[in-house]
Enzyme design. Structure first.
Site, PDB file in Angstrom:
ATOM      1  N   ASP A   1       0.834  -1.215   0.000  1.00  0.00           N
ATOM      2  CA  ASP A   1       0.000   0.000   0.000  1.00  0.00           C
ATOM      3  C   ASP A   1       0.868   1.265   0.000  1.00  0.00           C
ATOM      4  O   ASP A   1       1.986   1.259   0.506  1.00  0.00           O
ATOM      5  CB  ASP A   1      -0.909  -0.022   1.237  1.00  0.00           C
ATOM      6  CG  ASP A   1      -2.055   0.965   1.111  1.00  0.00           C
ATOM      7  OD1 ASP A   1      -2.352   1.422  -0.013  1.00  0.00           O
ATOM      8  OD2 ASP A   1      -2.660   1.292   2.153  1.00  0.00           O
TER       9      ASP A   1
ATOM     10  N   SER B   1      -7.621  -5.372  -5.090  1.00  0.00           N
ATOM     11  CA  SER B   1      -8.675  -5.957  -4.261  1.00  0.00           C
ATOM     12  C   SER B   1     -10.034  -5.895  -4.971  1.00  0.00           C
ATOM     13  O   SER B   1     -10.207  -5.133  -5.933  1.00  0.00           O
ATOM     14  CB  SER B   1      -8.770  -5.221  -2.919  1.00  0.00           C
ATOM     15  OG  SER B   1      -9.487  -4.004  -3.064  1.00  0.00           O
TER      16      SER B   1
ATOM     17  N   GLU C   1     -12.418  -4.491  -3.956  1.00  0.00           N
ATOM     18  CA  GLU C   1     -12.959  -3.144  -3.709  1.00  0.00           C
ATOM     19  C   GLU C   1     -12.268  -2.080  -4.567  1.00  0.00           C
ATOM     20  O   GLU C   1     -12.748  -0.955  -4.670  1.00  0.00           O
ATOM     21  CB  GLU C   1     -12.807  -2.775  -2.230  1.00  0.00           C
ATOM     22  CG  GLU C   1     -13.775  -3.507  -1.301  1.00  0.00           C
ATOM     23  CD  GLU C   1     -13.460  -4.986  -1.147  1.00  0.00           C
ATOM     24  OE1 GLU C   1     -12.266  -5.358  -1.115  1.00  0.00           O
ATOM     25  OE2 GLU C   1     -14.416  -5.797  -1.089  1.00  0.00           O
ATOM     26  N   ASN C   2     -11.137  -2.446  -5.185  1.00  0.00           N
ATOM     27  CA  ASN C   2     -10.384  -1.435  -5.946  1.00  0.00           C
ATOM     28  C   ASN C   2     -11.063  -1.013  -7.255  1.00  0.00           C
ATOM     29  O   ASN C   2     -10.663  -0.026  -7.877  1.00  0.00           O
ATOM     30  CB  ASN C   2      -8.954  -1.908  -6.225  1.00  0.00           C
ATOM     31  CG  ASN C   2      -8.054  -1.876  -5.001  1.00  0.00           C
ATOM     32  OD1 ASN C   2      -7.157  -2.709  -4.834  1.00  0.00           O
ATOM     33  ND2 ASN C   2      -8.276  -0.907  -4.110  1.00  0.00           N
ATOM     34  N   TRP C   3     -12.119  -1.733  -7.652  1.00  0.00           N
ATOM     35  CA  TRP C   3     -12.898  -1.321  -8.833  1.00  0.00           C
ATOM     36  C   TRP C   3     -13.581   0.023  -8.597  1.00  0.00           C
ATOM     37  O   TRP C   3     -14.024   0.663  -9.546  1.00  0.00           O
ATOM     38  CB  TRP C   3     -13.961  -2.364  -9.188  1.00  0.00           C
ATOM     39  CG  TRP C   3     -13.405  -3.720  -9.514  1.00  0.00           C
ATOM     40  CD1 TRP C   3     -13.367  -4.806  -8.695  1.00  0.00           C
ATOM     41  CD2 TRP C   3     -12.788  -4.135 -10.749  1.00  0.00           C
ATOM     42  NE1 TRP C   3     -12.765  -5.864  -9.333  1.00  0.00           N
ATOM     43  CE2 TRP C   3     -12.418  -5.487 -10.598  1.00  0.00           C
ATOM     44  CE3 TRP C   3     -12.521  -3.491 -11.970  1.00  0.00           C
ATOM     45  CZ2 TRP C   3     -11.787  -6.210 -11.616  1.00  0.00           C
ATOM     46  CZ3 TRP C   3     -11.892  -4.224 -12.979  1.00  0.00           C
ATOM     47  CH2 TRP C   3     -11.537  -5.562 -12.797  1.00  0.00           C
TER      48      TRP C   3
ATOM     49  N   ARG D   1       1.980  -4.794   6.218  1.00  0.00           N
ATOM     50  CA  ARG D   1       1.304  -3.763   5.435  1.00  0.00           C
ATOM     51  C   ARG D   1       2.166  -2.502   5.455  1.00  0.00           C
ATOM     52  O   ARG D   1       2.564  -2.040   6.518  1.00  0.00           O
ATOM     53  CB  ARG D   1      -0.090  -3.440   5.978  1.00  0.00           C
ATOM     54  CG  ARG D   1      -0.782  -2.393   5.090  1.00  0.00           C
ATOM     55  CD  ARG D   1      -2.222  -2.155   5.445  1.00  0.00           C
ATOM     56  NE  ARG D   1      -2.836  -1.267   4.456  1.00  0.00           N
ATOM     57  CZ  ARG D   1      -4.101  -1.329   4.068  1.00  0.00           C
ATOM     58  NH1 ARG D   1      -4.899  -2.237   4.563  1.00  0.00           N
ATOM     59  NH2 ARG D   1      -4.571  -0.474   3.162  1.00  0.00           N
TER      60      ARG D   1
HETATM   61  C1  IPE Z   1      -5.466  -2.715  -0.108  1.00  0.00           C
HETATM   62  O1  IPE Z   1      -5.138  -1.383  -0.231  1.00  0.00           O
HETATM   63  C2  IPE Z   1      -5.440  -3.376  -1.448  1.00  0.00           C
HETATM   64  C3  IPE Z   1      -4.131  -3.525  -2.075  1.00  0.00           C
HETATM   65  C4  IPE Z   1      -2.982  -3.196  -1.556  1.00  0.00           C
HETATM   66  C5  IPE Z   1      -4.138  -4.111  -3.385  1.00  0.00           C
HETATM   67  P1  IPE Z   1      -6.257  -0.235  -0.367  1.00  0.00           P
HETATM   68  O2  IPE Z   1      -5.521   1.044  -0.497  1.00  0.00           O
HETATM   69  O3  IPE Z   1      -7.199  -0.577  -1.449  1.00  0.00           O
HETATM   70  O4  IPE Z   1      -7.021  -0.339   1.018  1.00  0.00           O
HETATM   71  P2  IPE Z   1      -7.883   0.752   1.793  1.00  0.00           P
HETATM   72  O5  IPE Z   1      -8.859   1.316   0.803  1.00  0.00           O
HETATM   73  O6  IPE Z   1      -6.937   1.791   2.276  1.00  0.00           O
HETATM   74  O7  IPE Z   1      -8.525   0.009   2.914  1.00  0.00           O
HETATM   75  C1  IPE Z   2      -1.743   0.232  -3.282  1.00  0.00           C
HETATM   76  O1  IPE Z   2      -1.496   1.590  -3.335  1.00  0.00           O
HETATM   77  C2  IPE Z   2      -1.950  -0.376  -4.650  1.00  0.00           C
HETATM   78  C3  IPE Z   2      -3.342  -0.731  -4.959  1.00  0.00           C
HETATM   79  C4  IPE Z   2      -4.328  -0.709  -4.110  1.00  0.00           C
HETATM   80  C5  IPE Z   2      -3.637  -1.157  -6.310  1.00  0.00           C
HETATM   81  P1  IPE Z   2      -2.666   2.655  -3.286  1.00  0.00           P
HETATM   82  O2  IPE Z   2      -3.073   2.983  -4.679  1.00  0.00           O
HETATM   83  O3  IPE Z   2      -3.770   2.204  -2.406  1.00  0.00           O
HETATM   84  O4  IPE Z   2      -1.918   3.890  -2.633  1.00  0.00           O
HETATM   85  P2  IPE Z   2      -2.529   4.927  -1.595  1.00  0.00           P
HETATM   86  O5  IPE Z   2      -3.066   4.156  -0.447  1.00  0.00           O
HETATM   87  O6  IPE Z   2      -3.597   5.682  -2.325  1.00  0.00           O
HETATM   88  O7  IPE Z   2      -1.370   5.788  -1.217  1.00  0.00           O
HETATM   89 MG    MG Z   3      -4.132   2.414  -0.451  1.00  0.00          MG
END
Ligand code: IPE
Ligand code: IPE
Ligand code: MG
Length: 242
Positions: free
Chosen positions: A20, A65, A67-69, A188
């Site tokens: 992350d 994840s 949820e990333n959609w 993490r």
């Molecule tokens: C978790 O990170 C998913 C990945 C690292 C792929 P997110 O950035 O999506 O999680 P939240 O939204 O902060 O909980």
């Molecule tokens: C994690 O980095 C990668 C993915 C979730 C794909 P983020 O994109 O969540 O980075 P932050 O949390 O916005 O800094």
């Molecule tokens: Mg993140």
């Protein structure tokens, strides 16, 4: 010289990482989020290559994840392009490093070209055994457990399994991670102290390390330090030692 894994019996066999902080890393540099994702992807090779030196046999990384959609269409499309390019560019090096690659997560929502690349990489590296790299892509624990429950229900409906056979062991065999031992250590990066739907069932007794480092700044050196400090933890698994 690479250390024999038997030198570090206390070390974690399976490490899982929530990578992350890519977005914030890019933001700090006044660059678009995808710039951070590209920098983050470049970090992975160094960590994977260091696994044999620190006695880590299984490495599982959270790439995208369920949820990333929710992110903008352009970020999601950029990430999907990045995953395709990553597989195309890294396949050879992964193979040569003796890495066996597998993916967890639901492939149904993923682009067919990407799924083909994933399938091919799994096949290409299937005989490797030095490091087992598992990439969680469109993965979410609740989604995984739900899909496992659905498949279990079908088995019962069709008479291949009785409800009396359903125990933790059986359920585990229906999870995406059926081929993996449970993670010993979950790391993490980026300072967030939450799990975000990652390996909920599998991490029941994992140790956690929450680091402030943003993922694109995470080095093999820091990885070795975290893995090294794992040996000093006392794991009780619900028992008592005094
Ligand atoms: C978790 O990170 C998913 C990945 C690292 C792929 P997110 O950035 O999506 O999680 P939240 O939204 O902060 O909980
Ligand atoms: C994690 O980095 C990668 C993915 C979730 C794909 P983020 O994109 O969540 O980075 P932050 O949390 O916005 O800094
Ligand atoms: Mg993140």
């Amino acid at each position: 010289m690479a250390k024999d894994t038997t030198d570090t019996p206390q070390g974690p066999q399976h490490v899982a990482i929530i990578m992350d902080g890519n977005g914030r890393w890019a933001q700090q540099r006044g660059r678009p989020r995808l710039f951070g994702h590209h920098a983050g992807a470049r970090r992975v090779r160094e960590i994977v290559e260091s696994c044999p030196d620190v006695g880590v046999k299984y490495l599982t990384i959270f790439a995208f994840s369920t949820e990333n959609w929710k992110r903008t269409q352009s970020e999601v499309a950029g990430l999907m392009r990045l995953f395709r390019r990553y597989i195309e560019r890294e396949a050879k090096a992964l193979f040569q490093d003796g890495v066996r690659v597998r993916f967890i997560g639901d492939r149904i929502k993923l682009d067919s070209k990407l799924v083909t690349l994933m399938d091919n990489l799994e096949l290409y590296t299937a005989d490797n055994d030095k490091v087992h790299l598992t990439i969680a892509l469109n993965y979410g624990s609740r989604d995984e457990v739900t899909r496992a429950a659905q498949r279990l229900a079908v088995e019962i409906e069709q008479g291949r399994l009785s409800h009396k056979d359903v125990d933790a062991e059986t359920l585990s065999r229906f999870l995406d991670t059926r081929f993996l031992p449970d993670p010993d250590l979950v790391i993490r990066t980026s300072g967030e102290a939450r799990i975000s739907n990652f390996l909920l069932w599998q991490s029941a007794y994992a140790e956690y390390e929450f680091l402030d480092t943003l993922w694109p700044d995470f080095t093999a050196e820091e990885f070795a330090k975290v893995v090294g400090s794992f040996g000093s933890r006392e794991r009780r698994f619900g028992g008592a030692t005094v």
